[in-house]
Design a protein around this motif. Structure first.
Motif, PDB file in Angstrom:
ATOM      1  N   ALA A  69      40.498  -0.996  34.931  1.00  0.00           N
ATOM      2  CA  ALA A  69      41.893  -1.271  35.267  1.00  0.00           C
ATOM      3  C   ALA A  69      42.803  -0.306  34.531  1.00  0.00           C
ATOM      4  O   ALA A  69      42.450   0.219  33.474  1.00  0.00           O
ATOM      5  N   SER A  70      43.964  -0.054  35.122  1.00  0.00           N
ATOM      6  CA  SER A  70      45.017   0.704  34.458  1.00  0.00           C
ATOM      7  C   SER A  70      44.501   2.077  34.022  1.00  0.00           C
ATOM      8  O   SER A  70      43.997   2.838  34.833  1.00  0.00           O
ATOM      9  N   ALA A  71      44.622   2.419  32.736  1.00  0.00           N
ATOM     10  CA  ALA A  71      44.197   3.731  32.240  1.00  0.00           C
ATOM     11  C   ALA A  71      42.709   3.980  32.468  1.00  0.00           C
ATOM     12  O   ALA A  71      42.281   5.128  32.616  1.00  0.00           O
ATOM     13  N   ALA A  72      41.905   2.921  32.531  1.00  0.00           N
ATOM     14  CA  ALA A  72      40.470   3.089  32.779  1.00  0.00           C
ATOM     15  C   ALA A  72      40.207   3.530  34.217  1.00  0.00           C
ATOM     16  O   ALA A  72      39.325   4.348  34.472  1.00  0.00           O
ATOM     17  N   SER A  73      40.983   2.999  35.173  1.00  0.00           N
ATOM     18  CA  SER A  73      40.803   3.449  36.558  1.00  0.00           C
ATOM     19  C   SER A  73      41.286   4.884  36.722  1.00  0.00           C
ATOM     20  O   SER A  73      40.736   5.645  37.520  1.00  0.00           O
ATOM     21  N   LEU A  74      42.304   5.262  35.951  1.00  0.00           N
ATOM     22  CA  LEU A  74      42.805   6.635  36.016  1.00  0.00           C
ATOM     23  C   LEU A  74      41.743   7.619  35.529  1.00  0.00           C
ATOM     24  O   LEU A  74      41.471   8.629  36.175  1.00  0.00           O
ATOM     25  N   LEU A  75      41.103   7.328  34.415  1.00  0.00           N
ATOM     26  CA  LEU A  75      40.152   8.297  33.855  1.00  0.00           C
ATOM     27  C   LEU A  75      38.948   8.507  34.750  1.00  0.00           C
ATOM     28  O   LEU A  75      38.429   9.620  34.850  1.00  0.00           O
ATOM     29  N   VAL A  76      38.486   7.458  35.452  1.00  0.00           N
ATOM     30  CA  VAL A  76      37.305   7.650  36.300  1.00  0.00           C
ATOM     31  C   VAL A  76      37.601   8.557  37.502  1.00  0.00           C
ATOM     32  O   VAL A  76      36.674   9.121  38.089  1.00  0.00           O
ATOM     33  N   MET A  77      38.885   8.741  37.835  1.00  0.00           N
ATOM     34  CA  MET A  77      39.238   9.606  38.965  1.00  0.00           C
ATOM     35  C   MET A  77      38.830  11.058  38.722  1.00  0.00           C
ATOM     36  O   MET A  77      38.728  11.843  39.658  1.00  0.00           O
ATOM     37  N   GLY A  78      38.565  11.426  37.468  1.00  0.00           N
ATOM     38  CA  GLY A  78      38.145  12.793  37.163  1.00  0.00           C
ATOM     39  C   GLY A  78      36.676  13.057  37.419  1.00  0.00           C
ATOM     40  O   GLY A  78      36.230  14.200  37.382  1.00  0.00           O
ATOM     41  N   ALA A  79      35.895  12.010  37.694  1.00  0.00           N
ATOM     42  CA  ALA A  79      34.448  12.160  37.854  1.00  0.00           C
ATOM     43  C   ALA A  79      34.099  12.829  39.175  1.00  0.00           C
ATOM     44  O   ALA A  79      34.786  12.667  40.182  1.00  0.00           O
ATOM     45  N   ALA A  80      32.998  13.562  39.167  1.00  0.00           N
ATOM     46  CA  ALA A  80      32.491  14.185  40.389  1.00  0.00           C
ATOM     47  C   ALA A  80      31.965  13.134  41.350  1.00  0.00           C
ATOM     48  O   ALA A  80      32.002  13.311  42.568  1.00  0.00           O
ATOM     49  N   ARG A  81      31.462  12.030  40.798  1.00  0.00           N
ATOM     50  CA  ARG A  81      30.976  10.910  41.617  1.00  0.00           C
ATOM     51  C   ARG A  81      31.338   9.614  40.926  1.00  0.00           C
ATOM     52  O   ARG A  81      31.123   9.465  39.722  1.00  0.00           O
ATOM     53  N   ILE A  82      31.880   8.666  41.692  1.00  0.00           N
ATOM     54  CA  ILE A  82      32.307   7.373  41.153  1.00  0.00           C
ATOM     55  C   ILE A  82      31.517   6.284  41.864  1.00  0.00           C
ATOM     56  O   ILE A  82      31.502   6.216  43.092  1.00  0.00           O
ATOM     57  N   ALA A  83      30.868   5.435  41.073  1.00  0.00           N
ATOM     58  CA  ALA A  83      30.107   4.308  41.606  1.00  0.00           C
ATOM     59  C   ALA A  83      30.664   3.030  40.997  1.00  0.00           C
ATOM     60  O   ALA A  83      30.971   2.981  39.810  1.00  0.00           O
ATOM     61  N   VAL A  84      30.809   2.002  41.805  1.00  0.00           N
ATOM     62  CA  VAL A  84      31.336   0.713  41.338  1.00  0.00           C
ATOM     63  C   VAL A  84      30.305  -0.365  41.633  1.00  0.00           C
ATOM     64  O   VAL A  84      29.810  -0.475  42.766  1.00  0.00           O
ATOM     65  N   HIS A  85      29.976  -1.157  40.616  1.00  0.00           N
ATOM     66  CA  HIS A  85      29.037  -2.258  40.809  1.00  0.00           C
ATOM     67  C   HIS A  85      29.632  -3.263  41.782  1.00  0.00           C
ATOM     68  O   HIS A  85      30.845  -3.473  41.815  1.00  0.00           O
ATOM     69  N   SER A  86      28.769  -3.898  42.564  1.00  0.00           N
ATOM     70  CA  SER A  86      29.233  -4.818  43.608  1.00  0.00           C
ATOM     71  C   SER A  86      30.032  -5.994  43.049  1.00  0.00           C
ATOM     72  O   SER A  86      30.826  -6.594  43.778  1.00  0.00           O
ATOM     73  N   ALA A  87      29.873  -6.309  41.769  1.00  0.00           N
ATOM     74  CA  ALA A  87      30.616  -7.414  41.169  1.00  0.00           C
ATOM     75  C   ALA A  87      31.822  -6.941  40.358  1.00  0.00           C
ATOM     76  O   ALA A  87      32.493  -7.747  39.721  1.00  0.00           O
ATOM     77  N   ALA A  88      32.108  -5.639  40.376  1.00  0.00           N
ATOM     78  CA  ALA A  88      33.194  -5.086  39.557  1.00  0.00           C
ATOM     79  C   ALA A  88      34.487  -4.958  40.360  1.00  0.00           C
ATOM     80  O   ALA A  88      34.498  -5.078  41.590  1.00  0.00           O
ATOM     81  N   HIS A  89      35.573  -4.706  39.634  1.00  0.00           N
ATOM     82  CA  HIS A  89      36.893  -4.495  40.229  1.00  0.00           C
ATOM     83  C   HIS A  89      37.533  -3.252  39.638  1.00  0.00           C
ATOM     84  O   HIS A  89      37.273  -2.893  38.492  1.00  0.00           O
TER      85      HIS A  89
END
Length: 196
Positions: A69-89
């Motif tokens: 969430a928030s700053a954490a969602s921003l930082l993952v935008m820099g990744a070459a590949r983003i994966a989210v667990h089916s139970a995550a938000h």
């Protein structure tokens, strides 16, 4: 085995800061690495700095477990590949700050927050392909995304994990946000976190 770093808890505190994460990325320059993220957010400027470091590395897989969430969602935008667990938000919203001072101080801080929000909207837009204006609307509304919604809206490349167990959400009082999903509030309450 791929080098992996866990980013759990507040962004900008402990080892979740740009120098520590930058050191991990520099030690593994040219090699694929994985960042496992479970964070409610934190210092917006640190999230932006970490995003830039991840982009510079160029070969980072980000895996969201629990919540980004928030700053954490921003930082993952820099990744070459983003994966989210089916139970995550994932969650995006306007940056906020605590400020004390005169009316002029508060007006100046509001202007600064508007500039930050525009900058972050451009980062989300660049990563997802959505127009900046649409992203700004989602940020203003405080938008929470399930893993499937994140994938459908291009906030991630893949959903992984077929069960709904996943990892517990990062410890935080989620009632401090405008519109946390009931599932996040239930998970936090079950873990004894935040308001009942």
């Amino acid at each position: 085995m791929i080098p992996t770093l866990h980013i759990h808890g507040p962004i900008g505190e402990g080892q979740n800061n740009p120098p520590a994460i930058g050191a991990f990325l520099a030690e593994n320059a040219g090699r694929p690495v994985c960042l496992v993220v479970n964070s409610f957010g934190g210092i917006a400027a640190d999230g932006a700095a970490i995003m830039a470091l991840i982009e510079q590395h160029g070969n980072v897989r980000a895996e969201v477990m629990g919540v980004a969430a928030s700053a954490a969602s921003l930082l993952v935008m820099g990744a070459a590949r983003i994966a989210v667990h089916s139970a995550a938000h994932m969650m995006i919203h306007d940056p906020s700050n605590l400020v004390w001072g005169t009316a002029e101080d508060l007006r100046r801080e509001a202007d600064n927050l508007d500039k930050l929000a525009d900058t972050y909207a451009r980062a989300y837009s660049r990563a997802t392909g959505h127009p900046v204006e649409r992203v700004r609307g989602w940020m203003t509304a405080e938008t929470w995304l399930t893993a499937e919604e994140a994938e459908a809206l291009n906030f991630c490349d893949e959903v992984f994990g077929t069960d709904q167990s996943g990892e517990a959400v990062a410890a935080f009082d989620y009632t401090r946000f405008k519109a946390p999903p009931p599932a996040i509030l239930r998970a936090a309450r079950q873990a004894g976190q935040g308001a009942a």
